[in-house]
Design a protein around this motif. Structure first.
Motif, mmCIF file in Angstrom:
data_model
loop_
_atom_site.group_PDB
_atom_site.id
_atom_site.type_symbol
_atom_site.label_atom_id
_atom_site.label_comp_id
_atom_site.label_asym_id
_atom_site.label_seq_id
_atom_site.Cartn_x
_atom_site.Cartn_y
_atom_site.Cartn_z
ATOM 1 N N TRP A 1 -8.461 -8.804 -6.901
ATOM 2 C CA TRP A 1 -8.542 -8.042 -5.654
ATOM 3 C C TRP A 1 -7.898 -8.840 -4.525
ATOM 4 C CZ3 TRP A 1 -9.584 -3.269 -6.533
ATOM 5 C CH2 TRP A 1 -10.536 -2.867 -7.472
ATOM 6 N N SER B 1 -12.971 -3.979 2.216
ATOM 7 C CA SER B 1 -13.294 -2.929 1.269
ATOM 8 C C SER B 1 -14.389 -3.449 0.345
ATOM 9 C CB SER B 1 -12.059 -2.527 0.463
ATOM 10 O OG SER B 1 -11.128 -1.871 1.304
ATOM 11 N N HIS C 1 -16.073 -3.236 -3.603
ATOM 12 C CA HIS C 1 -16.004 -2.817 -4.994
ATOM 13 C C HIS C 1 -17.326 -3.192 -5.634
ATOM 14 C CE1 HIS C 1 -15.113 -3.687 -9.324
ATOM 15 N NE2 HIS C 1 -14.680 -2.446 -9.228
ATOM 16 N N LYS D 1 0.827 -1.220 0.000
ATOM 17 C CA LYS D 1 0.000 0.000 0.000
ATOM 18 C C LYS D 1 0.848 1.251 0.000
ATOM 19 C CE LYS D 1 -0.781 -1.084 4.848
ATOM 20 N NZ LYS D 1 -1.267 -2.433 5.089
ATOM 21 N N ARG E 1 -7.412 0.395 -9.058
ATOM 22 C CA ARG E 1 -6.631 0.152 -7.864
ATOM 23 C C ARG E 1 -7.336 0.790 -6.667
ATOM 24 N NH1 ARG E 1 -2.620 -3.006 -5.617
ATOM 25 N NH2 ARG E 1 -1.595 -1.874 -3.939
ATOM 26 N N ILE E 2 -7.548 -0.022 -5.636
ATOM 27 C CA ILE E 2 -8.005 0.518 -4.351
ATOM 28 C C ILE E 2 -6.767 0.602 -3.478
ATOM 29 C CG2 ILE E 2 -9.305 -0.006 -2.254
ATOM 30 C CD1 ILE E 2 -11.422 -1.374 -3.958
ATOM 31 N N ASN E 3 -6.553 1.736 -2.790
ATOM 32 C CA ASN E 3 -5.399 1.850 -1.904
ATOM 33 C C ASN E 3 -5.812 2.007 -0.440
ATOM 34 O OD1 ASN E 3 -2.472 2.223 -1.361
ATOM 35 N ND2 ASN E 3 -3.175 4.267 -0.748
ATOM 36 N N ALA F 1 -5.757 -4.618 -5.023
ATOM 37 C CA ALA F 1 -5.866 -3.772 -3.825
ATOM 38 C C ALA F 1 -4.882 -4.267 -2.775
ATOM 39 C CB ALA F 1 -7.288 -3.827 -3.267
#
Lengths: 471, 256
Positions: free
Chosen positions: A270, A246, A248, A21, A209-211, A239
């Motif tokens: 993910w 999280s 999505h 991350k 991209r999820i951070n 991610a």
């Protein structure tokens, strides 16, 4: 994507190499939870037209009213909607070159191999980070041919008429609880329009991209292939690994006009703390083709059933999917083929691999309306179980209201066979390599459809997932 | 011909799922020899083939097996293969999605312990396929997937020709073949026979032995070799049937 990406994989010490991350920096972050204020804030920040703001608010009402689905997976009930951040804006203005992108974020995409893939074999790239697309490009020759490839927000600003004409026509806000959620808080995603007769020969790619922790990513994609055109869109997603969840929840709408060919490829990877609840649907007009090539490797729970509504004569729909479920994962994936017009045909090929108590399900629908004569549909689901603890289920539904049709369904569940392993090892091949060969052979109908670079990547991912699975 | 044993089996007892199938089998095969093992259904022929190659389902309850002077019963199948042991399967298993070409290349690499340049491998493959009258497209097909009976057996012999084992067990390689296919397969095997190769030819019928001439013939009944002799023994079996040997065994045990 590149081979050298994999050399340091062993050093990471775990099998998910995208779990790193960045320090969280953003220009705006909505407060935790979902309220009318959050929705209004998103719309205000995006300076949206009135109709979109109203669309969002109506969708929010639908979301709040609709009960949670009780089918699919018991872990669906564990989602805590109040603990999610619904909108995070990572930077002020979208980058036109990678140098415009903040250093941390740019490095992330470099680790993911995006700029390199862009240089090598892509026609256009969209990189979404949290809620917004931070980088965007489209090759000049495609621009010159009138191809539009933008993030959805820019699409709404620059082509309001096209967007208004098609937006939410394939998947209305009230389609299901998660399409309502997406409709209320959507941000980012891709808007693509391919003009009549234009053949986009190289793929366009979006990377999601999820951070941030407890992030909700709600991209919204709309692709319109005008008459006689063709396009191939690829999306990938990763991610960081967090101990909390999280979410999505995307909505993807495809419109394939007369005689066009639209292909949508997904490699979903993910981290295993992401709920992936996606609504994907396409409408295929006369003689048009829509193909979903859908690979699900990551996430905690995926519920996704790409659909094709064949509304014009001679249209063709296809879903080719693989799902891989390891420890703590449930991949509830499938397909829907809806035959409205005569002479339409569809194919569903679903392959799943379960290992270390992972669970896969195939959930599918083939529907043939009265009057849709001469329909052909073929469904094939194969499940491969790596051990006794893993699980696979099949939930096929057929609704056939027309007699003159040809519909077939075939399902198999097999274990990585002792006989297959013995056959290969009796030729000198090690048990580990033999297992990989069998698994890669099992998903070969899928990998052979991918561009070479992605097939290599996928095989490597499977190899990482399989490591340690045999003594 | 040197009298160096390549395979030596001593008092082998084998059980499958708790049921004893082989009940004290003894057999020695020297380098360069072709041994035929005949016997009625259920006598344990295929069990012997599987256990020699190391199938996990077959438990050796007692006895010993030496290959080139080394005990092999504790070795995994791939380790046995790397030492030069080979089994041509009676029922080869389909492996969808894995091409014959990739499989053979992986196997050859494993057995030789090094990568073979693609060009050299293709040349070798083409040559062996031509000899076994296998068409070029065959190498792009998936292993045993939708193969006819003849294709399966030819594919087994193709693997043998490429891996060049020192001890090959052919388990009912003649079954399911028409006469032309049988001749082609036999031609393939005969070409490989030489001073360094030991062969154990397992068959139910004498037919195959018209094309591959054994040095010795053994008769397996109820988990034991009850009779051994030269190639004439096979003809006698063909004429009199296995009952003849069964009666003979019973007489023998009475005489004891």
């Amino acid at each position: 994507m590149a081979e050298k990406e994999f050399t340091d994989v062993q050093d990471i010490g775990k099998d998910y190499k995208y779990g790193f991350k960045d320090p969280e920096k953003h220009v705006f972050k909505s407060k935790r939870g979902l309220t009318r204020e959050v929705v209004e804030e998103i719309s205000w920040m995006k300076k949206e037209p009135e109709w979109m703001r109203n669309f969002r608010l109506r969708a929010l009402d639908i979301f709040l009213k609709k009960p949670m689905p009780t089918w699919g997976s018991p872990i669906l009930a564990e989602i805590d909607f109040d603990n999610i951040f619904y909108y995070i804006k990572p930077m002020e203005n979208q980058g036109k070159s990678w140098d415009d992108v903040p250093e941390d974020i740019k490095r992330t995409y470099e680790k993911l191999g995006i700029p390199e893939a862009e240089r090598k074999f892509l026609g256009g790239v969209s990189a979404q980070y949290e809620s917004e697309v931070v980088y965007h490009s489209l090759r000049k020759d495609l621009q010159a041919q009138g191809v539009i490839f933008l993030d959805m927000d820019s699409g709404l600003r620059e082509y309001p008429d096209i967007v208004k004409k098609y937006f939410a026509t394939v998947i209305p806000a009230g389609d299901n609880k998660f399409s309502a959620l997406n409709s209320a808080v959507w941000s980012g995603g891709s808007f693509i329009y391919v003009p009549k007769g234009v053949d986009v020969k190289i793929p366009l790619q979006a990377y999601f991209r999820i951070n941030a922790e407890n992030m909700g990513q709600f991209e919204r994609t709309l692709i319109i292939a005008d008459e006689g055109s063709s396009v191939h869109y690829i999306e990938g997603c990763t991610a960081p690994v967090y101990s909390t969840d999280s979410l999505h929840s995307a909505v993807v709408e495809l419109i394939a006009l007369k005689g066009s060919k639209l292909r949508y490829t997904t490699i979903q990877n993910w981290s295993k703390n992401v709920y992936n609840l996606v609504t994907k649907r396409g409408i295929a007009h006369e003689d048009a083709t829509i193909r979903w090539v859908d690979g699900n490797l990551g996430s905690k729970l995926t519920m996704k059933y790409p659909s094709v509504y064949m509304v014009g004569k001679g249209a063709y729909g296809e879903v080719l999917s693989i799902a891989f479920a390891g420890k703590g994962q449930h991949q509830d994936a499938g397909a829907k083929m809806v035959h409205v017009a005569p002479g339409t045909s569809s194919t569903i090929v679903s392959k799943s691999i379960s290992k270390d108590s992972g669970r896969t399900s195939y959930r599918g629908l083939v529907k043939v309306y009265k009057g849709a004569t001469g329909v052909k549909s073929n469904v094939r689901c194969d499940a491969l179980l790596m051990d006794e603890e893993s699980r696979s289920d099949t939930y096929p539904t057929m609704e056939i209201d027309e007699e003159n049709v040809n519909v077939g369904h075939e399902a198999t569940v097999s274990k990585v066979g002792e006989e297959q392993l013995f056959y290969l090892t009796s030729r000198g091949i090690s048990e580990q390599e033999a297992t990989l060969m069998i698994v890669n052979g099992f998903i070969e109908p899928f990998t052979k459809e991918l561009p070479l670079e992605y097939a290599v990547e996928l095989n490597r991912l499977i190899q990482l997932e399989m490591e340690g699975s045999v003594g | 011909m040197s009298k160096e044993p390549i395979l030596k089996i001593e008092d082998l007892h084998v059980a499958v799922e708790g049921k004893e199938i082989l009940k004290g089998l003894n057999l020695t095969i020297n380098k360069g020899e072709v041994h035929a093992l005949m016997g009625p259904n259920g006598s344990g022929k295929s069990t012997l083939a599987y256990v020699l190659m190391g199938h996990p389902k077959y438990q050796v309850t007692s006895g010993r097996v030496w290959y080139k002077g080394e005990e092999i019963l504790a070795l995994k199948p791939n380790e046995r293969a790397k030492k030069g042991l080979f089994l041509a399967f009676q029922y080869p298993t389909p492996i969808p999605g894995v091409t014959v070409m990739n499989f053979l290349r992986a196997a050859l690499k494993a057995v030789q312990g090094k990568e073979i340049p693609a060009k050299d491998f293709l040349k070798l493959l083409k040559e062996k396929m031509k000899f076994l009258e296998i068409s070029d497209q065959f190498s792009n097909r998936y292993i045993n997937d939708g193969f006819s009976g003849g294709e399966k057996k030819r594919h087994e012999i193709l693997q043998m020709a490429i891996l060049e084992p020192e001890m090959a067990i052919l388990d009912e390689t003649d079954s399911g073949l028409d006469i032309d296919a049988l001749k082609t397969v036999a031609k393939g095997v005969n070409r490989l026979i030489g001073p360094n190769l030991g062969i154990l030819l397992i068959t139910h019928y004498q037919r195959m032995l018209n094309y591959i001439k054994p040095d010795f013939v053994h008769v397996l009944v109820d988990g034991k070799i009850v009779q051994s002799g030269g190639d004439k023994l096979a003809l006698k079996l063909e004429e009199l049937g296995y009952d003849w040997t069964v009666e003979k065994t019973e007489t023998l045990s009475v005489e004891k």
